[in-house]
Motif scaffolding. Structure first.
Motif, mmCIF file in Angstrom:
data_model
loop_
_atom_site.group_PDB
_atom_site.id
_atom_site.type_symbol
_atom_site.label_atom_id
_atom_site.label_comp_id
_atom_site.label_asym_id
_atom_site.label_seq_id
_atom_site.Cartn_x
_atom_site.Cartn_y
_atom_site.Cartn_z
ATOM 1 N N LEU A 228 33.477 55.529 40.020
ATOM 2 C CA LEU A 228 34.123 55.306 41.306
ATOM 3 C C LEU A 228 33.143 54.811 42.354
ATOM 4 O O LEU A 228 33.477 53.960 43.174
ATOM 5 N N LEU A 229 31.931 55.353 42.325
ATOM 6 C CA LEU A 229 30.961 55.073 43.378
ATOM 7 C C LEU A 229 30.103 53.871 43.031
ATOM 8 O O LEU A 229 29.879 53.561 41.861
ATOM 9 N N PRO A 230 29.577 53.180 44.029
ATOM 10 C CA PRO A 230 28.797 51.960 43.785
ATOM 11 C C PRO A 230 27.412 52.260 43.222
ATOM 12 O O PRO A 230 26.851 53.322 43.452
ATOM 13 N N ASN A 237 24.513 43.137 44.136
ATOM 14 C CA ASN A 237 25.932 43.467 44.049
ATOM 15 C C ASN A 237 26.408 44.263 45.256
ATOM 16 O O ASN A 237 27.482 44.822 45.240
ATOM 17 N N THR A 238 25.592 44.374 46.314
ATOM 18 C CA THR A 238 26.009 45.099 47.502
ATOM 19 C C THR A 238 25.792 44.249 48.750
ATOM 20 O O THR A 238 24.966 43.331 48.759
ATOM 21 N N ILE A 239 26.559 44.589 49.787
ATOM 22 C CA ILE A 239 26.437 43.895 51.072
ATOM 23 C C ILE A 239 26.460 44.931 52.185
ATOM 24 O O ILE A 239 26.807 46.097 51.960
ATOM 25 N N GLU A 277 30.017 44.515 46.723
ATOM 26 C CA GLU A 277 30.573 43.245 47.200
ATOM 27 C C GLU A 277 31.948 42.979 46.602
ATOM 28 O O GLU A 277 32.853 42.489 47.285
ATOM 29 N N GLN A 278 32.129 43.304 45.344
ATOM 30 C CA GLN A 278 33.424 43.066 44.710
ATOM 31 C C GLN A 278 34.510 43.924 45.368
ATOM 32 O O GLN A 278 35.622 43.456 45.610
ATOM 33 N N MET A 279 34.177 45.180 45.683
ATOM 34 C CA MET A 279 35.145 46.040 46.366
ATOM 35 C C MET A 279 35.448 45.513 47.764
ATOM 36 O O MET A 279 36.581 45.630 48.252
ATOM 37 N N LEU A 284 38.636 47.228 49.463
ATOM 38 C CA LEU A 284 38.097 47.782 50.701
ATOM 39 C C LEU A 284 38.931 47.416 51.937
ATOM 40 O O LEU A 284 39.178 48.284 52.787
ATOM 41 N N PRO A 285 39.400 46.161 52.099
ATOM 42 C CA PRO A 285 40.249 45.855 53.265
ATOM 43 C C PRO A 285 41.498 46.733 53.341
ATOM 44 O O PRO A 285 41.971 47.049 54.435
ATOM 45 N N HIS A 286 42.023 47.137 52.193
ATOM 46 C CA HIS A 286 43.200 48.003 52.187
ATOM 47 C C HIS A 286 42.858 49.399 52.681
ATOM 48 O O HIS A 286 43.717 50.094 53.249
ATOM 49 N N TYR A 287 41.621 49.865 52.434
ATOM 50 C CA TYR A 287 41.181 51.139 52.999
ATOM 51 C C TYR A 287 41.085 51.056 54.519
ATOM 52 O O TYR A 287 41.394 52.009 55.231
#
Length: 321
Positions: A228-230, A237-239, A277-279, A284-287
């Motif tokens: 679940l966690l990055p 792969n992160t921003i 980044e993929q999330m 993520l926008p839905h969260y």
């Protein structure tokens, strides 16, 4: 030995079922007979049902059914167990009848003062969880037993929003309760890898003749959370997600099960997250959408654009219906 050790020793000696005199107990424990009397009085005061018989064949003994009773739980321990049981029952604990029997037994072997105190602490303690389907109880019981005993299971599994089921064989490694749902972490023979399956999507579960050995030191909790966690230690792969807004809204964001693990900097008016980044492109926008105008995305720009697109899509959908 300490007072507690001697009292426990007296209790264990009496739990053998033999009637014993104070003199015999004193000789075995190598303590004064008056000390035995004091310890017997203390045990009785704590709710232990010790019977004292006078006469030639007299002595101390326990009520026969006390062999099933718990040993020493003080009021704080009793309260903690009863509160924990409330959480378990609301989560759909699959052995609810056993749990209820254990709590009833715990209350039965307490004195009146302890029972009154437990009742006072229980009255004002409530747990509310999303309702769990009672039909899952037998499935959860089978899964728990198979985890403990290493039984390979066959089942039919229905993926989200699909109408068909797929037959699978699994080696169940552990049950996980997460955000109102039960999951079974298991080795999937079909995919030849460890997967997590939602229990409410499991059907026609049956025990097979096969067995398995669970990997040493395997943690179902760790596996579940790691998926679940990055993985922030991986490069590329992160921003950075920069958000400003009202203090309470930012506090709620930081308390989110996913975002809370990604905070790298926080002030009263801004939070910076290190997110996958993929999330950020997908869920993520839905969260973030339910926070409405209480927050504002500063960067990256594509998250703002994605939020605007989702909102516009909802606007057109409800205009046309």
């Amino acid at each position: 030995m300490s007072k507690a050790d001697n009292m426990l020793s007296i209790l264990w000696l009496l739990k053998t079922g033999k009637r014993m005199t104070a003199k015999q107990l004193a000789e075995i424990l190598e303590i004064n007979i008056r000390t035995v009397y004091r310890y017997i009085d203390s045990l009785c005061a704590s709710g232990v049902p010790i019977i004292s018989d006078a006469g030639h064949n007299g002595g101390y003994s326990l009520l026969q059914h006390f062999n099933e009773a718990p040993l020493f739980f003080d009021l704080h321990e009793q309260k903690a167990l009863i509160h924990a049981a409330a959480f378990a029952q609301e989560a759909g604990y699959p052995f609810g009848a056993d749990l209820h029997r254990a709590i009833s037994k715990l209350k039965r072997y307490t004195n009146e003062e302890q029972r009154d105190a437990i009742d006072r602490h229980s009255i004002g303690f409530e747990v509310i969880q999303p309702p769990v389907d009672p039909s899952l109880e037998s499935t959860l019981q089978e899964l728990e037993l198979s985890v403990a005993n290493g039984h390979t299971l066959s089942m039919e599994y229905q993926k989200a929003y699909q109408t068909t089921r797929q037959k699978r064989h699994i080696d169940p490694y552990g049950l996980v309760y997460w955000k109102g749902k039960w999951y079974i972490v298991a080795y999937c023979h079909l995919r030849s890898t460890i997967r997590s399956f939602r229990v409410d999507r499991v059907h026609e579960i049956q025990r097979t003749e096969a067995s398995f050995q669970r990997p040493p030191e395997f943690s179902a909790r760790h596996f579940f959370l790691s998926n679940l966690l990055p993985e922030t230690d991986k490069q590329g792969n992160t921003i950075l997600l920069k958000v400003k807004g009202r203090p309470q809204a930012l506090a709620d964001l930081c308390g989110h099960w996913y975002l809370g693990h990604t905070v790298i900097e926080r002030s009263e008016a801004q939070v910076i997250f290190h997110v996958d980044e993929q999330m950020a492109h997908s869920i993520l926008p839905h969260y973030l959408l339910p926070f409405g105008k209480s927050i504002q995305i500063e960067e990256p720009a594509f998250v703002k654009e994605r939020l605007a697109a989702i909102a516009a899509d909802l606007f057109h959908f409800y205009q046309s219906t």
